[in-house]
Design a protein around this motif. Structure first.
Motif, PDB file in Angstrom:
ATOM      1  N   VAL A 193       0.865  -1.183   0.000  1.00 47.69           N
ATOM      2  CA  VAL A 193       0.000   0.000   0.000  1.00 47.69           C
ATOM      3  C   VAL A 193       0.904   1.237   0.000  1.00 47.69           C
ATOM      4  O   VAL A 193       1.963   1.235   0.631  1.00 47.69           O
ATOM      5  CB  VAL A 193      -0.906  -0.034   1.251  1.00 47.69           C
ATOM      6  N   THR A 194       0.498   2.322  -0.683  1.00 46.15           N
ATOM      7  CA  THR A 194       1.340   3.524  -0.723  1.00 46.15           C
ATOM      8  C   THR A 194       1.346   4.200   0.649  1.00 46.15           C
ATOM      9  O   THR A 194       0.445   3.992   1.457  1.00 46.15           O
ATOM     10  CB  THR A 194       0.797   4.552  -1.736  1.00 46.15           C
ATOM     11  N   GLU A 195       2.371   5.041   0.848  1.00 51.69           N
ATOM     12  CA  GLU A 195       2.509   5.686   2.142  1.00 51.69           C
ATOM     13  C   GLU A 195       1.290   6.554   2.463  1.00 51.69           C
ATOM     14  O   GLU A 195       0.763   6.513   3.575  1.00 51.69           O
ATOM     15  CB  GLU A 195       3.786   6.531   2.168  1.00 51.69           C
ATOM     16  N   ALA A 196       0.844   7.321   1.458  1.00 48.72           N
ATOM     17  CA  ALA A 196      -0.292   8.210   1.676  1.00 48.72           C
ATOM     18  C   ALA A 196      -1.537   7.417   2.078  1.00 48.72           C
ATOM     19  O   ALA A 196      -2.242   7.765   3.029  1.00 48.72           O
ATOM     20  CB  ALA A 196      -0.568   9.016   0.413  1.00 48.72           C
ATOM     21  N   GLU A 197      -1.751   6.328   1.359  1.00 46.47           N
ATOM     22  CA  GLU A 197      -2.914   5.484   1.640  1.00 46.47           C
ATOM     23  C   GLU A 197      -2.797   4.857   3.043  1.00 46.47           C
ATOM     24  O   GLU A 197      -3.761   4.820   3.799  1.00 46.47           O
ATOM     25  CB  GLU A 197      -3.018   4.398   0.559  1.00 46.47           C
ATOM     26  N   ALA A 198      -1.584   4.396   3.365  1.00 49.01           N
ATOM     27  CA  ALA A 198      -1.369   3.766   4.672  1.00 49.01           C
ATOM     28  C   ALA A 198      -1.635   4.766   5.795  1.00 49.01           C
ATOM     29  O   ALA A 198      -2.219   4.426   6.822  1.00 49.01           O
ATOM     30  CB  ALA A 198       0.055   3.227   4.768  1.00 49.01           C
ATOM     31  N   LYS A 199      -1.207   6.005   5.593  1.00 54.60           N
ATOM     32  CA  LYS A 199      -1.451   7.065   6.586  1.00 54.60           C
ATOM     33  C   LYS A 199      -2.947   7.242   6.819  1.00 54.60           C
ATOM     34  O   LYS A 199      -3.408   7.358   7.943  1.00 54.60           O
ATOM     35  CB  LYS A 199      -0.862   8.392   6.079  1.00 54.60           C
ATOM     36  N   LYS A 200      -3.667   7.267   5.687  1.00 56.34           N
ATOM     37  CA  LYS A 200      -5.118   7.452   5.765  1.00 56.34           C
ATOM     38  C   LYS A 200      -5.744   6.295   6.547  1.00 56.34           C
ATOM     39  O   LYS A 200      -6.571   6.490   7.434  1.00 56.34           O
ATOM     40  CB  LYS A 200      -5.692   7.492   4.339  1.00 56.34           C
ATOM     41  N   ARG A 201      -5.274   5.084   6.206  1.00 57.49           N
ATOM     42  CA  ARG A 201      -5.830   3.898   6.873  1.00 57.49           C
ATOM     43  C   ARG A 201      -5.506   3.895   8.363  1.00 57.49           C
ATOM     44  O   ARG A 201      -6.309   3.459   9.169  1.00 57.49           O
ATOM     45  CB  ARG A 201      -5.258   2.636   6.243  1.00 57.49           C
TER      46      ARG A 201
ATOM     47  N   ASP B 214      -6.744  -3.976   6.219  1.00 53.52           N
ATOM     48  CA  ASP B 214      -8.026  -4.098   5.543  1.00 53.52           C
ATOM     49  C   ASP B 214      -8.328  -5.541   5.149  1.00 53.52           C
ATOM     50  O   ASP B 214      -8.623  -5.841   3.983  1.00 53.52           O
ATOM     51  CB  ASP B 214      -8.028  -3.194   4.296  1.00 53.52           C
TER      52      ASP B 214
END
Lengths: 289, 265, 279
Positions: free
Chosen positions: A116-124, A163
């Protein structure tokens, strides 16, 4: 995602004097969206079963099907990562797995391992943190500065952020106080309902099994000895007692009352409210006659 | 591989050697390491060999098990032999082919040094195979007791050793547990490029350190609560008993030493 | 009134670098031979209390008296001969390499002669039913068995008081039962005072007396019956209420009258039986 074990055996330390058969001929079906409780004493093989659910262990005999992936005995099973991404495991005392500098990084660790990308991981991470009931301020803190209960929640968030479609819980409330225990169990139940998450709970607690699960599997000495809905399982409490297992308190109470009254109720009740209503009805009917 | 290694492993059995006092076994090993250097000809090496195999026989450790376990080390012994064989340049030239020159002295030295090495390994393995680690600790503590006079912390060292021994299995279980938890979070320990594999160790090592520190802290509190305050005034529950067999064993060692002195050239 | 074996008077304690006091003006007595249960949510100060009683920490204000001796830094070693403690984590208090070595550890510390030690080790292991495990190593024991060994280690020192600091919280139901039964048998057989710190309400219900801690203060003191009558209030304190109380509540709201507020499960069954036969 459906999971099924068919005729699975598992042996520890094969070809050494310490070889031991941990589970034998275990067949369990877990259709997508099920909440299943696996119950048994320490050493009954339930932890071994749990580790097959995301291919941490590969069967010595038999087949484990996780979604459309089959993991079979006697063959090389490669690329198990995809399987592991779909099935999240919350181990007993999961706070022991924390290691990053900040809570945020620790929660992001799992998702990022799975690409998962860093930005996405942060969001998650933020979403998962809220799901486990922690405040956003905690993200920048070191996980080692938190209280035991908070650490537990951060570790759980780390699994949720992956997820997964299936959540496997190994005694997730061990060592917590009653309030913490209830909050965590309710949280998992809510996730199960909202996201149709298959949930497999390995537990000693008959109360939790009775209140949350739709399917119960009972294990003893490496074998599945009973399988069914809570009503089915608890309607023959004598079997459980013979196996040295408890019955839920409410069932125990009903049995005591039946013995004292010398009559049987029409069925086994699994909640206090149902039982008290049934008792009230009995007493009320008594007045009429 | 790990399962076959016998270095530092204890094999429970009831033999003459198992029953010896750890102090006498430790003394034996210490003296053996000294007297093996007395051997310098075929007769003396034969004496050492007979002595070593006599003790192995008495220990009832199956030779096949010993062989299987020592196989990895045997390569080292063979390597030592070859090293001596090719690089000793004394005595008669026995064999000459291209750059390879083998001298009489090379053969002799090759045999002697690799035998010495081999017997030393056998004897030390015999000690650990027949003595529990805690017995070795007790033995060391008693043998080193005189060092307390020069303020050497003998008791503390022994306690540290026994606590480490006690916690090895616990830490192994813990390692396994954390490893599995991290694999479930997508870590690959066994595949991928070396750089990634080294990085993968961090999520394993940090939790292990954290939990070991916590254990140490709790253990220290528990020990204090149970009245531990250093070695002074402490009695010992584990007792070592020196039996006639121990004396006999050392007498045998003295005889071997005398024989070695008589037969060496 | 009997004389207390332990008494706390205005005990206050604060950990370094923490704003809140872990304990604030706590005073209560513990009597010889009783089973006292201390309950409270995590962080309520109950474990700090245990540490102060055995002299691992010292109160910043107030005083603690054990068996008539006022606890201070000079006499803690004498106090520790009178109070034994079983901790939460079964692994982190097992010092010896085998069961017998672990039981002997405390005796060695006290300089007990070896013949006496052998006798006491055997005797205490018999009391906790672990004699057959004399030579066993800890990693082959279950959590409940390890805790029983810890209890034997305490018993060997012949203390007057035993503190169980969440000693059953990491065990499975079977282990929990083993430990509670063992301590109960010991307490019945001779005058051992038991101080049990726990979340387990079924265990608490069997105590002679209970203390509820909240945010470092003593919130309530009383018999289990009195404490469990607090129902909703207990839940607000992050605790639970025993099953029989929950059941009784449900009966009341279903319109079934009950004679008194707190009833044990057995009493509840009997009462329902009487009300049925009365009809």
């Amino acid at each position: 995602m459906d999971i099924s074990l068919s005729h699975v055996d598992y042996r520890y330390q094969v070809n050494t004097p310490f070889e031991r058969l941990a589970i034998q001929d275990v067949s369990i079906d877990i259709p997508s969206g099920t909440y299943m409780a696996i119950i048994g004493h320490t050493g009954s093989g339930k932890s071994t079963v749990l580790q097959h659910l995301n291919a941490l262990l590969v069967p010595s005999e038999g087949v484990v099907a996780i979604g459309n992936r089959e993991i079979k005995a006697h063959q090389k099973n490669k690329n198990l990562r995809q399987v592991r991404q779909r099935v999240g495991i919350v181990f007993q005392f999961p706070e022991h797995q924390l290691f990053e500098e900040t809570v945020e990084k620790d929660i992001m660790f799992g998702p990022m391992n799975f690409g998962v990308t860093e930005a996405e991981a942060k969001k998650r991470a933020l979403i998962a943190l809220k799901q486990v009931g922690l405040a956003e301020e905690i993200l920048e803190k070191s996980p080692f500065d938190l209280s035991g209960g908070q650490m537990r929640r951060v570790a759980i968030a780390g699994v949720l952020a992956m997820d997964p479609d299936v959540l496997v819980l190994d005694e997730p409330t061990a060592g917590l106080d009653p309030r913490g225990r209830k909050e965590i169990m309710e949280m998992f139940y809510a996730l199960h309902k909202e996201r149709q998450l298959s949930t497999i709970l390995v537990t000693h607690s008959m109360e939790d099994a009775a209140s949350y699960a739709d399917q119960i599997v009972i294990m003893q000495q490496g074998k599945v000895v009973k399988q069914g809905t809570p009503e089915e399982i608890f309607s023959s409490p004598a079997d459980l007692v013979r196996m040295g297992l408890d019955v839920p308190e409410v069932v125990r109470f009903q049995l005591k009352l039946e013995e004292k009254w010398g009559t049987k109720f029409e069925k086994i009740f699994l909640s206090i409210d149902q039982l008290s209503a049934a008792i009230a009805k009995q007493l009320g009917r008594g007045v009429e006659s | 591989m790990m399962e076959k290694m016998i270095f530092g492993r204890y094999v429970p059995a009831d033999s003459l050697i198992h029953r010896l006092d750890p102090r006498s076994k430790l003394t034996l090993i210490f003296l053996f390491v000294c007297i093996i250097f007395l051997a310098n000809n075929w007769q003396t090496y034969a004496i050492i060999g007979i002595y070593t195999f006599l003790l192995i026989g008495l220990s009832r450790i199956p030779i096949r098990f010993l062989y299987g376990g020592l196989k990895p080390v045997l390569w080292l012994v063979i390597f030592t032999f070859l090293l001596q064989l090719f690089f000793t340049r004394e005595g008669h030239l026995v064999f000459h082919w291209g750059v390879v020159k083998i001298y009489e002295e090379g053969i002799r030295m090759g045999f002697f040094i690799s035998f010495r090495f081999f017997f030393l390994i056998l004897m030390t393995s015999l000690l650990t195979l027949t003595t529990t680690p805690i017995e070795i600790t007790d033995g060391l503590e008693t043998l080193l007791a005189p060092l307390k006079k020069v303020r050497f912390p003998v008791h503390e060292m022994a306690l540290m050793m026994s606590i480490s021994l006690r916690f090895i299995p616990t830490l192994m279980q813990e390692t396994d547990k954390i490893m599995k938890a991290q694999i479930a979070r997508g870590v690959e320990f066994a595949s991928g490029p070396i750089k990634d594999r080294i990085k993968a160790v961090i999520p394993l090592l940090i939790p292990l350190f954290v939990s070991s520190f916590k254990r140490a802290e709790e253990l220290a509190i528990a020990m204090e609560a149970r009245g531990y305050r250093g070695g002074e005034g402490r009695t010992k529950y584990r007792q070592l008993s020196w039996k006639w067999g121990d004396t006999l064993q050392l007498v045998l060692l003295v005889i071997i030493t005398i024989l070695l002195i008589l037969f060496r050239s | 009134m009997e004389t207390p074996i332990v008494s706390l008077n205005g005990v206050t304690f604060q950990y370094d670098g923490q704003e809140r006091k872990a304990l604030n003006q706590v005073s209560f007595d513990i009597y010889d031979g009783e089973w006292l249960t201390i309950v409270g949510h995590n962080g309520s100060g109950k474990s700090t209390l245990a540490k102060l009683l055995i002299g691992l920490q010292f109160p910043s204000e107030g005083e603690i008296t054990v068996c008539g001796i006022k606890l201070n830094e000079e006499n803690i070693w004498d106090i520790r001969k009178k109070i034994g403690m079983v901790f939460q984590n079964p692994d982190n208090q097992f010092v010896g390499t085998t069961v017998q070595d672990d039981v002997a550890f405390g005796l060695e510390n006290m300089g007990i002669p070896r013949e006496e030690m052998v006798h006491r080790v055997e005797d205490s292991l018999k009391k906790v039913n672990m004699t057959q495990f004399l030579h066993q190593e800890p990693h082959h024991l279950s959590g409940g068995q390890k805790q029983r060994v810890a209890i034997a280690g305490v018993l060997a020192l012949r203390p007057a008081i035993i503190i169980l600091d969440e000693a059953t919280s990491m065990l499975d139901p079977r282990g929990r039962e083993e430990v509670v039964e063992t301590v109960r048998a010991l307490q019945d057989e001779k005058s051992l005072t038991v101080i049990s710190i726990t979340h387990d309400l079924e265990e608490a219900a069997k105590a002679d007396r209970m203390i509820v801690m909240n945010k470092g203060e003593l919130f309530r003191e009383g018999t289990p019956e009195e404490i469990f009558s607090m129902d909703e209030q207990l839940i607000q304190l992050g605790l639970d209420i025993p099953f029989s109380v929950k059941m009784a509540k449900a009966f009341r709201s279903a319109g079934i009258p009950l004679s008194k507020h707190y009833l044990s499960e057995e009493e509840l069954v009997t009462e329902l039986w009487t009300s049925r036969s009365r009809m």
